[in-house]
Every structure is written in C-alpha cells, then in structure tokens.
Design a protein around this motif. Structure first.
Motif, PDB file in Angstrom:
ATOM      1  N   LEU A 196       1.715  10.312   2.135  1.00 16.25           N
ATOM      2  CA  LEU A 196       0.721   9.561   1.358  1.00 16.25           C
ATOM      3  C   LEU A 196      -0.645  10.239   1.498  1.00 16.25           C
ATOM      4  O   LEU A 196      -0.912  10.905   2.490  1.00 16.25           O
ATOM      5  N   PHE A 197      -1.496  10.022   0.486  1.00 10.52           N
ATOM      6  CA  PHE A 197      -2.859  10.550   0.586  1.00 10.52           C
ATOM      7  C   PHE A 197      -3.659   9.592   1.470  1.00 10.52           C
ATOM      8  O   PHE A 197      -3.824   8.423   1.121  1.00 10.52           O
ATOM      9  N   PRO A 198      -4.165  10.089   2.621  1.00  4.87           N
ATOM     10  CA  PRO A 198      -4.820   9.173   3.565  1.00  4.87           C
ATOM     11  C   PRO A 198      -6.119   8.577   3.026  1.00  4.87           C
ATOM     12  O   PRO A 198      -6.542   7.516   3.469  1.00  4.87           O
ATOM     13  N   TRP A 199      -6.770   9.278   2.056  1.00  7.94           N
ATOM     14  CA  TRP A 199      -8.053   8.795   1.548  1.00  7.94           C
ATOM     15  C   TRP A 199      -7.894   7.802   0.396  1.00  7.94           C
ATOM     16  O   TRP A 199      -8.871   7.252  -0.096  1.00  7.94           O
ATOM     17  N   ARG A 200      -6.648   7.573  -0.037  1.00  8.05           N
ATOM     18  CA  ARG A 200      -6.407   6.613  -1.118  1.00  8.05           C
ATOM     19  C   ARG A 200      -5.799   5.343  -0.538  1.00  8.05           C
ATOM     20  O   ARG A 200      -5.013   5.410   0.404  1.00  8.05           O
ATOM     21  N   THR A 201      -6.103   4.217  -1.157  1.00  6.87           N
ATOM     22  CA  THR A 201      -5.472   2.964  -0.730  1.00  6.87           C
ATOM     23  C   THR A 201      -3.997   2.997  -1.132  1.00  6.87           C
ATOM     24  O   THR A 201      -3.563   3.874  -1.893  1.00  6.87           O
TER      25      THR A 201
ATOM     26  N   TYR B 124      -5.356   1.095   3.712  1.00 12.89           N
ATOM     27  CA  TYR B 124      -5.210   2.554   3.735  1.00 12.89           C
ATOM     28  C   TYR B 124      -3.969   2.923   4.557  1.00 12.89           C
ATOM     29  O   TYR B 124      -3.568   2.141   5.441  1.00 12.89           O
ATOM     30  N   PRO B 125      -3.354   4.082   4.299  1.00 13.20           N
ATOM     31  CA  PRO B 125      -2.124   4.443   5.006  1.00 13.20           C
ATOM     32  C   PRO B 125      -2.201   4.290   6.529  1.00 13.20           C
ATOM     33  O   PRO B 125      -1.254   3.840   7.160  1.00 13.20           O
ATOM     34  N   HIS B 126      -3.363   4.620   7.137  1.00 12.37           N
ATOM     35  CA  HIS B 126      -3.421   4.558   8.608  1.00 12.37           C
ATOM     36  C   HIS B 126      -3.323   3.116   9.123  1.00 12.37           C
ATOM     37  O   HIS B 126      -3.104   2.890  10.304  1.00 12.37           O
ATOM     38  N   GLU B 127      -3.480   2.154   8.224  1.00  7.41           N
ATOM     39  CA  GLU B 127      -3.396   0.743   8.646  1.00  7.41           C
ATOM     40  C   GLU B 127      -1.952   0.205   8.555  1.00  7.41           C
ATOM     41  O   GLU B 127      -1.709  -0.967   8.813  1.00  7.41           O
ATOM     42  N   LEU B 128      -1.031   1.057   8.134  1.00  6.13           N
ATOM     43  CA  LEU B 128       0.354   0.606   7.911  1.00  6.13           C
ATOM     44  C   LEU B 128       1.303   1.100   8.993  1.00  6.13           C
ATOM     45  O   LEU B 128       1.072   2.144   9.601  1.00  6.13           O
ATOM     46  N   SER B 129       2.403   0.372   9.200  1.00  2.62           N
ATOM     47  CA  SER B 129       3.466   0.838  10.107  1.00  2.62           C
ATOM     48  C   SER B 129       4.262   1.935   9.389  1.00  2.62           C
ATOM     49  O   SER B 129       4.133   2.112   8.166  1.00  2.62           O
ATOM     50  N   GLY B 130       5.128   2.617  10.152  1.00  2.00           N
ATOM     51  CA  GLY B 130       5.945   3.683   9.568  1.00  2.00           C
ATOM     52  C   GLY B 130       6.819   3.170   8.429  1.00  2.00           C
ATOM     53  O   GLY B 130       6.922   3.796   7.369  1.00  2.00           O
ATOM     54  N   GLY B 131       7.437   1.994   8.627  1.00  2.00           N
ATOM     55  CA  GLY B 131       8.306   1.421   7.595  1.00  2.00           C
ATOM     56  C   GLY B 131       7.519   1.089   6.333  1.00  2.00           C
ATOM     57  O   GLY B 131       7.992   1.320   5.210  1.00  2.00           O
TER      58      GLY B 131
END
Ligand SMILES: Nc1ncnc2c1ncn2[C@@H]1O[C@H](COP(=O)(O)OP(=O)(O)OP(=O)(O)O)[C@@H](O)[C@H]1O
Length: 306
Positions: free
Chosen positions: A117-122, A161-168
């Motif tokens: 995923l693009f880390p800078w995009r929601t 944002y991607p960094h706020e999500l779990s791997g799943g």
C-alpha cells in the motif's frame, strides 16, 4: 462422527460425494477464463540456465478457485508473474479469455505477500488509486472505493493510514484495491504468508466470503497444504528443478467450507496425497552420517539437559 463421516472412512482423495461431483460438473461447464498451454520459462544467468517452468498445462474456469502449491523453487512465483504479464516466457501460451497475455492489464488484479500500500495515502485513497489511473473522476472513484471497502469490512477505516492497520487489515485493503477495477482474475502470491496463524485463518474465511459474492476467478499461490485444501476447488501441484505439473487435484471437501472440516476424512485424505507428492519419504541413505556425529559439542558431555 456423523453418518456421512463414517461413510467416507477409508476413502481416498479421489472419492467425491455426489454433491461435490455435481459441483465439479457445473464448474467444468463454465467458460474457460485462463488457459496455460505448454508453458516454458528458462532464466539465463551468468552461472547458466534454470528451467523454472517446463511444459505447464492447465485450464481455469469462471469463478473457479485454483491454488498452486509445490516445494521452494518449483516456479510458483514465476508462473504468477507470467500470468500477471510481469515476466516473459520461452514458448507455450498463457491465454486470458482466449487472448495471449503480453503484459500487465486491468483484467488481472494482484495481491502479494508484502504490504504494497502507499503509506502516504489513506485506505480509501489507496483503493481509489487504480480507478483514478484509469481516468475515472474523483467522485466516482470515491463512491466505488466505498463499496469495495464495505465488501472487505473496512468501511470504518476509510480515512486511516496503512501504518494504523493490522497486517490482516492491510491485506484486506490490498484485496479491495486489486478488485476495484473489476478484473477477470485475481492473482494472489502467498498473500497471507506474513500473517500470524489466527489472522491467516480469519483471512482465508473472509476471502472465501468475498469470492462467493463476486464474479471473480482466483489463482492463489501458497506453501501451506491446509490453506490450499481449505480454499481451492482444484490444486495444481508442481515439482521443482524443473518446475513441472505433478497433479491437478480436485478437492473433495464440500462447500461451503468451515474450519470444522479440517479433520474430515476428505480433508485428511487430500492432505495425505499432497504430503506424499510434496514431501515424499526419503530412502535411508546408508552413507549419511548420523546427526549426532555431525553436531559440534558445545557443552560438557556430563551437562545433560534432559
Ligand atoms: N530472476 C531470476 N533469475 C534467475 N533465476 C531465477 C529468477 N527467478 C527465479 N529463478 C529461479 O527459477 C526457479 C523458480 O523460482 P520461483 O521463485 O518461481 O519459485 P517458487 O516456487 O516461487 O519458490 P519459493 O516458494 O521459494 O518462493 C528457481 O530455481 C529460482 O532460483
């Protein structure tokens, strides 16, 4: 144990209940989406040539779920990259809807093991990306992204944002992003390989739920025998050096699938067949040095840990 379980005891993986047989008959009557004919792939390097794939043949029907399994180096990733149009091949054919695959295209969606995923995009902007690349207006892309996020159960995380999500969750976004262009086929290369066992199990069930609800054909690469049996209609088993088809197994486990089936006679019979193909018992090599003699002693012999 149910009566049906009892009647399956002693059966092998080739025995199919009437319901499973009928399902396969229906499946094989559907149109062919993907056809691979005599496909070869040779990598040339300074050290020489490697035949990654040799004379691969198989067909995948509309809305079929195919898993590809085999030991390390059997060419699973090479095959999926060729199907994605990211890799050339040396002879044979790979046809999607009867047309040769010559490069990447919107008719194929991809999900890889690494989170791409693009880390800078929601989350929502990640899903919208593919649509915007195809000149769809922002409003329309946003509306469609919402629908796909809903399908993968992430509507509440649209603005995360991607960094706020779990791997799943990241892999669910990746699936939504791959599906948003409504491809004919979804190519998945070990997509759950980096997830812990519990999340992986949930994602498998979730993927089956998504697949049941939309018109998509799936080619799914995995190392995991249970995962392949749990997900697939058919399992393409490859061997390594060179990568060749050993068998195309029709999974006799009925649908809908659930974790309760992991120890059913059909499941265990299929697993035993895969084990025999992928991890065959080695003949004892009389020249082999016993493991104890090969180990260095790092401790005093009297220091017995047992
Ligand atoms: N770019 C490359 N250049 C040279 N050889 C390659 C290249 N990519 C793959 N190979 C070789 O081709 C064979 C198949 O590799 P591939 O990665 O497709 O196998 P795999 O089944 O996906 O393996 P794994 O399960 O370990 O990921 C291997 O012998 C590998 O070393």
């Amino acid at each position: 144990m149910t009566n049906e379980d009892k009647s399956m005891i002693g059966t092998d993986y080739l025995t199919q209940s009437d319901a499973v047989k009928q399902r396969f008959d229906r499946l094989k009557n559907r149109e062919v989406i993907l056809e691979v004919k005599g496909l070869n792939k040779i990598y040339k390097t300074a050290k020489g040539e490697t035949t990654a794939l040799k004379n691969i043949n198989f067909k995948t029907h509309r809305r079929e779920f195919v898993c590809v399994i085999g030991p390390s180096g059997c060419g699973k990733s090479t095959l999926v990259r060729i199907l994605a149009g990211l890799e050339s091949y040396n002879g044979g054919e790979a046809l999607l809807d009867g047309k040769p695959i010559t490069g990447p295209g919107r008719d194929r969606g991809m999900v890889f093991q690494g989170y791409t995923l693009f880390p800078w995009r929601t989350v929502k902007e990640n899903v919208m990306f593919g649509l915007q690349m195809n000149n769809i207006t922002t409003n329309e892309a946003a509306r469609e992204a919402d629908q796909w996020l809903d399908l993968v159960g992430l509507e509440k995380f649209a603005n995360a944002y991607p960094h706020e999500l779990s791997g799943g969750m990241k892999q669910r976004v990746a699936i939504a992003r791959a599906l948003v262009n409504q491809p004919r086929i979804l190519l998945m290369d070990e997509p759950f390989g980096a997830l812990d066992a519990q999340t992986r199990c949930k994602m498998q069930t979730h993927l089956l739920e998504i697949w049941r609800n939309i018109d998509i054909t799936i080619v799914f690469i995995t190392h995991d025998l249970d995962e392949a049996i749990f997900l697939a209609d058919r399992i393409l088993v490859l061997k390594a050096h060179p990568g060749e088809v050993m068998e195309l197994i029709e999974v006799p486990v009925p649908r809908p699938r659930s974790v309760d089936q992991l120890f059913s006679p059909e499941f265990l019979a299929t697993k035993a067949r895969l084990e025999a193909l992928i991890h065959p018992k080695q003949e004892t090599d009389t020249n082999e040095i016993p493991i104890q003699q090969r180990m260095l002693r790092f401790v005093d012999v009297t220091d017995n840990v047992e």
